[in-house]
Write an enzyme that holds these catalytic residues in place. Structure first.
Site, PDB file in Angstrom:
ATOM      1  N   LYS A   1      14.493   0.636 -15.679  1.00 36.50           N
ATOM      2  CA  LYS A   1      13.540   1.689 -16.036  1.00 36.50           C
ATOM      3  C   LYS A   1      14.208   2.887 -16.690  1.00 36.50           C
ATOM      4  CE  LYS A   1       9.994   0.506 -12.620  1.00 36.50           C
ATOM      5  NZ  LYS A   1      10.611  -0.660 -11.997  1.00 36.50           N
TER       6      LYS A   1
ATOM      7  N   LYS B   1      11.400   5.071  -7.650  1.00 38.60           N
ATOM      8  CA  LYS B   1      11.139   3.729  -8.168  1.00 38.60           C
ATOM      9  C   LYS B   1      12.443   2.961  -8.299  1.00 38.60           C
ATOM     10  CE  LYS B   1       7.149   4.650 -11.189  1.00 38.60           C
ATOM     11  NZ  LYS B   1       6.707   4.566 -12.601  1.00 38.60           N
TER      12      LYS B   1
ATOM     13  N   HIS C   1      -4.119   3.747 -14.202  1.00 40.17           N
ATOM     14  CA  HIS C   1      -3.074   2.794 -14.590  1.00 40.17           C
ATOM     15  C   HIS C   1      -3.684   1.904 -15.671  1.00 40.17           C
ATOM     16  CE1 HIS C   1       0.206  -0.250 -13.220  1.00 40.17           C
ATOM     17  NE2 HIS C   1      -0.197  -0.528 -14.440  1.00 40.17           N
TER      18      HIS C   1
ATOM     19  N   HIS D   1       0.472   0.263  -4.075  1.00 36.94           N
ATOM     20  CA  HIS D   1       0.923   0.239  -5.465  1.00 36.94           C
ATOM     21  C   HIS D   1       0.765  -1.135  -6.098  1.00 36.94           C
ATOM     22  CE1 HIS D   1       2.457   4.147  -4.486  1.00 36.94           C
ATOM     23  NE2 HIS D   1       3.332   3.642  -3.631  1.00 36.94           N
TER      24      HIS D   1
ATOM     25  N   GLU E   1       2.951  -0.708 -19.710  1.00 34.57           N
ATOM     26  CA  GLU E   1       2.135  -0.007 -18.722  1.00 34.57           C
ATOM     27  C   GLU E   1       2.213   1.502 -18.931  1.00 34.57           C
ATOM     28  OE1 GLU E   1       2.670  -1.322 -14.755  1.00 34.57           O
ATOM     29  OE2 GLU E   1       2.608  -3.436 -15.281  1.00 34.57           O
TER      30      GLU E   1
ATOM     31  N   ARG F   1       7.049 -10.254 -19.165  1.00 34.43           N
ATOM     32  CA  ARG F   1       6.569 -11.571 -18.743  1.00 34.43           C
ATOM     33  C   ARG F   1       5.054 -11.591 -18.897  1.00 34.43           C
ATOM     34  NH1 ARG F   1       4.244 -10.172 -13.834  1.00 34.43           N
ATOM     35  NH2 ARG F   1       5.248  -8.450 -12.738  1.00 34.43           N
TER      36      ARG F   1
END
Length: 649
Positions: free
Chosen positions: A116, A158, A208, A235, A275, A292
């Site tokens: 990330k 995260k 989201h 989540h 996202e 993916r």
């Protein structure tokens, strides 16, 4: 590899797993039927190979075993599913070294987008909006804590690798930072074998929203519109829809174009999902990219009329993306509801167990049921608790929502707790119907969505009693039934009806049974109010499934046969689920305060911290780290403080 000429090979561990997570191999030259993605693994695949025992570390995560099967079967390509090794750069690289096509992006894209901290930098350089945060290499507790303070609470911790909510914690104050950091690291290490984390500003009540993208080897990239995955617990998504409600065409176009820029920035090939988090003004910020195929890809297929797995295979074979951006059109609306083996009334605790009864709605072109289980199977502790995905499509959002609720009522499961009634409550909530969704939707509407189980209404007891009478053909003039510790005095009337006395109220009950598609239904009238329900009677329980949801009515058994009380041994906590003891924080003789952490359990991909119920002393710890504990077994022997003992006396 010729994309339209292949044979499927399935890799199976000792215990059956959900089909959609499994890796599969492709060989020439027989025909592969694109839509033959089904639960009947070994009967619909051409070949099947065992790759080890049920624990995924010894089977589905073993790169060497999968590569060996590929060589044994002379496979040309491996489709990694959408779990396990599907986002593992090392596995993609290993496939490349062995001359096997990995049906996914190049290893470099998995690396850049899988970490990330790296992906945030790449996205910022590509002109994609990102959230403020710390993505540095210094992973010391002090450094992370200082950056959290600089960013300002609340923050999100995260895991730098992976997704699915694993290794993710919200921290609302400095006091809880250390405990949440350690918990996130443990879960990240367990899930991704890497405990590095990043810190980001937490955006309250965001949406989201994610965009499906596709790239090919010829430099082309397109987007297939967005999905809204805002309604989540832990989540993790439970209802997804496409397109996102309330999004204007100009915002939709900006989202899609930003996602394509993200894909092109890493020379992306194959299916991917970009996202974003979106605020109340529809400003959006890059969150991560899943390299993916996503669990929720069917809703995109429904609204675009595409088969994304077919696209993956064609692109892996070197073909161009089948459609240009202008040729991809949006039609109608689709929902996906994830059916889980979990108890929403107990903090969505997952639970393994048998599927004693399983019946589903009928599949048709606008209703898809994607599952890996059938009646009689066990939901295992070794994998996540998702039983199935229910996907529906209709011409507009309201019609699709109506179809979703209708289909959920047809999804009937006995043997373990599920979230089906919860999904019915959720999909019928006025705010959800209005499209006012965000990631705090469930906590905000907790009372309406997570109603505590109340004693069955007297009318429901009458329905259950009638069903039992008709099923057992009990036609005596007068007798008494016992259900839910309530006596039901039943009198048979010569007109075919029954009078039922429950406490101080009498009900006139009339009805009959009929069969439809191997199921028994009860048509019933209670004081003139008609109803219809599917009726199942197993052992000492009567189950009614109707348009209002499901009802379970127990016929009491002697107390000495009932399960252990929730208090546990000497007031100590019980295991909330069957799982592995990951961490033990206490030993015999330790004094603890109410709320202190005693142990950490891991099962079904979930970490659960066991807390002390009261102040007291640990008399005995029953499990060591690494041990397996069964559901409802005592974990520690707990001695209450003397003051608590005197109060209880």
């Amino acid at each position: 590899m010729a994309a339209a000429s292949a044979v499927s090979v399935l890799l199976v561990a000792a215990e059956r797993n959900r089909w959609h997570r499994l890796p599969s191999l492709l060989l020439p030259p027989r025909t592969w039927v694109w839509r033959q993605r089904t639960m009947k693994y070994t009967t619909t695949t051409d070949e099947a190979y065992s790759i080890g025992p049920a624990p995924s570390q010894q089977s589905y995560l073993s790169m060497e075993k999968i590569i060996q099967v590929a060589k044994t079967s002379a496979a040309q390509a491996i489709h990694p599913g959408y779990g396990f090794l599907s986002e593992n750069m090392e596995f993609a690289e290993l496939c490349k070294q062995e001359g096997i096509i990995f049906i996914g992006p190049p290893p470099s894209a998995i690396r850049d987008m899988g970490i990330k901290s790296t992906s945030k930098s790449i996205m910022a350089a590509a002109g994609v909006p990102v959230v403020e945060g710390y993505h540095g290499e210094d992973q010391s507790d002090q450094c992370l804590k200082e950056h959290a303070g600089r960013i300002g609470y609340p923050v999100m911790i995260k895991a730098v690798r992976g997704g699915g909510g694993k290794g993710m914690r919200i921290v609302r104050s400095e006091q809880e930072f250390q405990e949440q950091l350690e918990s996130a690291r443990r879960e990240a290490k367990k899930s991704f074998n890497d405990d590095a984390v990043l810190i980001e500003k937490f955006v309250d009540t965001p949406r989201h929203v994610e965009v499906q993208v596709f790239g090919d080897h010829h430099g082309n990239a397109v987007y297939l519109f967005e999905r809204d995955c805002s309604v989540q617990r832990r989540h993790q998504k439970i209802i997804e829809e496409a397109p996102a409600p309330g999004i204007k065409p100009e915002v939709r176009k900006k989202l899609g174009e930003a996602a394509v820029r993200a894909a092109k920035a890493v020379n992306y090939v194959g299916a991917g999902t970009v996202e974003f988090i979106m605020d109340s003004k529809h400003n959006f910020y890059f969150m991560e990219m899943n390299t993916r195929l996503q669990v929720e890809h069917p809703v995109t297929e429904m609204i675009t009329g595409t088969d994304l797995v077919e696209w993956q295979l064609r692109i892996a074979a070197g073909e161009k993306i089948p459609l240009s951006q202008e040729e991809i059109t949006l039609q109608g609306h689709a929902f996906e509801a994830r059916i889980y083996a979990e108890d929403p009334s107990n903090n969505f605790m997952p639970g393994a167990g048998p599927l004693v009864h399983l019946s589903t709605p009928r599949a048709d072109p606008s209703t898809r049921i994607e599952t890996g289980v059938r009646q009689g199977d066990e939901v295992s502790v070794h994998y996540d608790p998702m039983i199935a995905k229910l996907v529906v499509w209709a011409a507009d959002r309201q019609a699709a929502l109506t179809k979703l609720r209708y289909s959920l009522r047809q999804y009937n499961i006995i043997g373990l707790h599920t979230n089906i009634d919860f999904l019915l409550n959720l999909s019928g909530h006025p705010e959800f119907e209005a499209g006012n969704v965000h990631t705090d939707f469930i906590p905000q509407h907790h009372k309406e969505l997570l109603l505590s189980r109340k004693a069955a209404a007297k009318e429901s007891l009458c329905q259950a009693a009638l069903g039992l009478i008709l099923k057992e053909k009990a036609m005596t003039d007068a007798f008494t039934l016992q259900a839910h510790d309530v006596a039901i005095a039943v009198t048979y009337n010569h007109d075919g009806s029954y009078s039922m006395q429950i406490e101080d109220k009498t009900f006139q009950v009339l009805g009959d049974l009929y069969s439809e598609e191997d199921c028994t239904y009860l048509k019933c009238s209670v004081n003139g109010v008609a109803s219809k329900a599917k009726l199942i009677i197993l052992e000492n329980t009567i189950y009614l499934f109707s348009k209002e949801g499901s009802i379970e009515i127990d016929i009491p058994v002697p107390k000495y046969l009932s399960s252990v009380s929730s208090e546990g041994t000497q007031g100590g906590p019980l295991a909330p689920m069957t799982g592995t003891i990951e961490k033990v924080f206490v030993k015999a003789g330790d004094k603890v305060k109410a709320g202190d952490s005693l142990m950490v359990m891991i099962a079904m991909k979930m970490e659960h911290t066991i807390k002390a119920p009261k102040d007291g002393t640990i008399k005995k710890v029953f499990y060591r780290e690494g041990a397996q504990a069964n559901r409802h077994t005592p974990l520690v022997e707990f001695e209450e403080e003397e003051s608590d003992k005197r109060e209880s006396e």
